[in-house]
Motif scaffolding. Structure first.
Motif, PDB file in Angstrom:
ATOM      1  N   PRO A 247       0.823  -1.207   0.000  1.00  0.00           N
ATOM      2  CA  PRO A 247       0.000   0.000   0.000  1.00  0.00           C
ATOM      3  C   PRO A 247       0.863   1.265   0.000  1.00  0.00           C
ATOM      4  O   PRO A 247       1.917   1.307   0.628  1.00  0.00           O
ATOM      5  N   HIS A 256      -3.194   2.399  -8.144  1.00  0.00           N
ATOM      6  CA  HIS A 256      -4.325   2.068  -7.263  1.00  0.00           C
ATOM      7  C   HIS A 256      -4.018   2.647  -5.889  1.00  0.00           C
ATOM      8  O   HIS A 256      -3.542   1.944  -4.996  1.00  0.00           O
ATOM      9  N   PRO A 257      -4.256   3.957  -5.751  1.00  0.00           N
ATOM     10  CA  PRO A 257      -3.954   4.606  -4.470  1.00  0.00           C
ATOM     11  C   PRO A 257      -4.677   3.896  -3.345  1.00  0.00           C
ATOM     12  O   PRO A 257      -5.860   3.598  -3.443  1.00  0.00           O
ATOM     13  N   MET A 258      -3.913   3.580  -2.332  1.00  0.00           N
ATOM     14  CA  MET A 258      -4.474   2.842  -1.214  1.00  0.00           C
ATOM     15  C   MET A 258      -5.511   3.650  -0.512  1.00  0.00           C
ATOM     16  O   MET A 258      -6.586   3.202  -0.201  1.00  0.00           O
ATOM     17  N   MET A 259      -5.148   4.845  -0.210  1.00  0.00           N
ATOM     18  CA  MET A 259      -5.858   5.531   0.818  1.00  0.00           C
ATOM     19  C   MET A 259      -6.022   6.964   0.395  1.00  0.00           C
ATOM     20  O   MET A 259      -5.078   7.607  -0.062  1.00  0.00           O
TER      21      MET A 259
ATOM     22  N   ASN B 177       4.144  -1.982   5.828  1.00  0.00           N
ATOM     23  CA  ASN B 177       3.163  -1.949   4.746  1.00  0.00           C
ATOM     24  C   ASN B 177       2.931  -3.332   4.153  1.00  0.00           C
ATOM     25  O   ASN B 177       1.846  -3.635   3.667  1.00  0.00           O
ATOM     26  N   ALA B 180       0.516  -4.844   6.471  1.00  0.00           N
ATOM     27  CA  ALA B 180      -0.824  -4.304   6.203  1.00  0.00           C
ATOM     28  C   ALA B 180      -1.431  -5.011   4.993  1.00  0.00           C
ATOM     29  O   ALA B 180      -2.609  -5.385   4.996  1.00  0.00           O
ATOM     30  N   LYS B 181      -0.611  -5.222   3.965  1.00  0.00           N
ATOM     31  CA  LYS B 181      -1.069  -5.944   2.773  1.00  0.00           C
ATOM     32  C   LYS B 181      -1.494  -7.354   3.147  1.00  0.00           C
ATOM     33  O   LYS B 181      -2.543  -7.839   2.717  1.00  0.00           O
ATOM     34  N   ILE B 216      -4.341   5.825   8.789  1.00  0.00           N
ATOM     35  CA  ILE B 216      -5.612   5.249   9.212  1.00  0.00           C
ATOM     36  C   ILE B 216      -6.571   5.421   8.063  1.00  0.00           C
ATOM     37  O   ILE B 216      -6.642   6.498   7.470  1.00  0.00           O
ATOM     38  N   VAL B 217      -7.323   4.378   7.751  1.00  0.00           N
ATOM     39  CA  VAL B 217      -8.258   4.528   6.639  1.00  0.00           C
ATOM     40  C   VAL B 217      -9.459   3.627   6.842  1.00  0.00           C
ATOM     41  O   VAL B 217      -9.352   2.555   7.436  1.00  0.00           O
ATOM     42  N   ASN B 223     -12.545   1.406  -2.479  1.00  0.00           N
ATOM     43  CA  ASN B 223     -11.127   1.689  -2.233  1.00  0.00           C
ATOM     44  C   ASN B 223     -10.253   1.043  -3.313  1.00  0.00           C
ATOM     45  O   ASN B 223     -10.266  -0.179  -3.483  1.00  0.00           O
ATOM     46  N   PRO B 224      -9.501   1.854  -4.055  1.00  0.00           N
ATOM     47  CA  PRO B 224      -8.751   1.303  -5.196  1.00  0.00           C
ATOM     48  C   PRO B 224      -7.740   0.235  -4.771  1.00  0.00           C
ATOM     49  O   PRO B 224      -7.567  -0.769  -5.464  1.00  0.00           O
ATOM     50  N   TYR B 225      -7.073   0.427  -3.640  1.00  0.00           N
ATOM     51  CA  TYR B 225      -6.066  -0.555  -3.238  1.00  0.00           C
ATOM     52  C   TYR B 225      -6.706  -1.882  -2.854  1.00  0.00           C
ATOM     53  O   TYR B 225      -6.260  -2.950  -3.288  1.00  0.00           O
ATOM     54  N   PHE B 226      -7.759  -1.828  -2.058  1.00  0.00           N
ATOM     55  CA  PHE B 226      -8.388  -3.082  -1.646  1.00  0.00           C
ATOM     56  C   PHE B 226      -9.037  -3.790  -2.839  1.00  0.00           C
ATOM     57  O   PHE B 226      -9.011  -5.023  -2.927  1.00  0.00           O
ATOM     58  N   MET B 228      -7.871  -3.689  -5.826  1.00  0.00           N
ATOM     59  CA  MET B 228      -6.741  -4.305  -6.522  1.00  0.00           C
ATOM     60  C   MET B 228      -6.337  -5.609  -5.818  1.00  0.00           C
ATOM     61  O   MET B 228      -6.146  -6.644  -6.450  1.00  0.00           O
TER      62      MET B 228
END
Lengths: 279, 279
Positions: A247, A256-259, B177, B180-181, B216-217, B223-226, B228
């Motif tokens: 991320p 794909h911006p995480m946040m 990170n 987190a991934k 924090i999100v 959400n683009p990252y999730f 993906m």
């Protein structure tokens, strides 16, 4: 515990079971949980069992001789039905259900007095000549449900660790050997995360219409294929994991911006020390 | 149900929670399960909760004001300890344990009369100035255990589906990170296999020594990252799965023969129809 999986595909059936039983952490034994009932060119049935070992052993033993009332024809009740003369897997599953209930009658009360649940579940699948292959999940009350095109696999025992890969891969059109591979990957994940599931494994692949199977194997820790699965899957999973972008909190030029930073506190419940400002 | 995971790494802490609660299948709601307790430049603590929502909400509310007896010094008991003045995360976890016990005193008997278990568990981690980061798993009896180098993550709620990937990837040296991934992949597997876990997710990454966090999100399905992660992980898993050889029953020229045919029936329990030969 136990982990067993049964898969009903268009091309055939796949059965996989572990062999660990435990009564507490210091009473661990190996018992096979797969049993085959075969009548040449007529029927081929496989039973996988989970739960209390005394119950499942009794069920397996009694299943060979259990009878249920036959269907009434012209006012007369027919010949008693056994797994050996049942004309459908549905009837054979009814015999299994009756067997479970018989064991409950024998042992249920004494188990309850000892504070032990009557805990057993079974995957029962196979083919009887004149019918398509069928697979059932039989509960401790002797009732059962049948696998369908939408729900084409069953698990009993320690099922959750190994469920995600089955959910991602298995459809009725999956080829038999690919489904066997998937069952082994599912088992490998379960073995890794739960001590109460252990080698050796029993794997059986049944091809539609054959009423027998040559693809039966007992897999121990020396089996070259399972060793390869075990090593390759873990390593490749790592590679895939490493290959996915971490991320990027700032978004920046990421595809794909995480946040989205601005939204970060929008709905977050945050309690600051009394007297401090709340962000 | 719920799925929450907390990871204690050398570099910091990662917290991830879902937001689904349900009382039966037709009473599904969204409640956030992450709460932050922060005192600028002094302490930063995060609480994740699973179990009965009325219990965990009460615990979260009361935790801000709960006091336990201070340590005795020179025969006099010290100032009462709260999460705001505790000098160690261990003491803060003791305050949390006392809070859980207070809620049990309030509600335990009435819940029992209604046939409801006093069911709640918490992941509580953070850092207090002068101490290293720590993370605790707090049970419904108010007792707790602490994460160590060997066991550096905790899960509460529907934890089994998402455990294999954590077991395969996470060590204390894992970068923040990447952890987190990994937590998001673990959550993705859980979401896929269990309806009682649902979006949005709360994700928080804490860096050692900062006593605050900007990472924090709240992650929803846009959400683009999730998105993906969700798409890529499933697809790559498929590719890896397809890339592994299917079993070859005959062994043949395979580099890792699946099955040694001759051993196939050695230990298999097979029951043939009475009167037939036993293989």
């Amino acid at each position: 515990m136990t982990y067993c999986v049964g898969i009903r595909l268009n091309a055939g059936l796949v059965f996989l079971s572990d062999s660990r039983t435990n009564a507490g952490m210091d009473h661990i034994s190996t018992y096979r949980k797969m049993i085959i009932y075969e009548k040449t060119d007529d029927r081929f049935m496989v039973l996988l069992s989970a739960g209390n070992l005394s119950i499942s052993q009794s069920v397996r033993e009694l299943l060979q001789v259990e009878k249920i009332d036959g269907h009434e024809e012209e006012g007369k009740s027919g010949e008693p039905i056994t797994i050996w003369n049942a004309t459908s897997m549905f009837d054979a599953a009814r015999v299994l259900g009756a067997t479970v209930r018989r064991v409950f009658e024998q042992d249920g009360r004494a188990l309850k007095q000892a504070g032990i649940d009557f805990n057993a579940s079974f995957i029962f699948g196979g083919q009887i000549k004149g019918e398509a292959m069928r697979m059932f999940l039989v509960y401790s009350a002797g009732n059962f449900i049948e696998a369908t095109g939408e729900t084409c696999y069953y698990q009993v025992g320690e099922s959750k660790y190994g469920k995600p890969i089955l959910d991602r891969v298995i459809t009725p059109a999956t080829p038999l050997n690919q489904a066997a591979k998937c069952a082994l990957v599912s088992m490998d994940s379960t073995l890794k995360s739960n001590l109460s599931v252990g080698l050796p494994l029993d794997l059986l692949v049944y091809r539609e219409g054959e009423f027998s199977s040559n693809d039966i194997v007992c897999i121990d820790d020396k089996n070259p294929y399972f060793k390869m699965i075990h090593e390759t899957w873990g390593q490749r999973l790592h590679e895939v994991f490493q290959g996915i972008d971490d991320p990027r909190w700032d978004g920046g030029d990421s595809a794909h911006p995480m946040m989205v930073r601005s939204a970060r506190y929008d709905t977050m419940r945050k309690i600051t020390h009394p007297g401090e400002r709340i962000v």
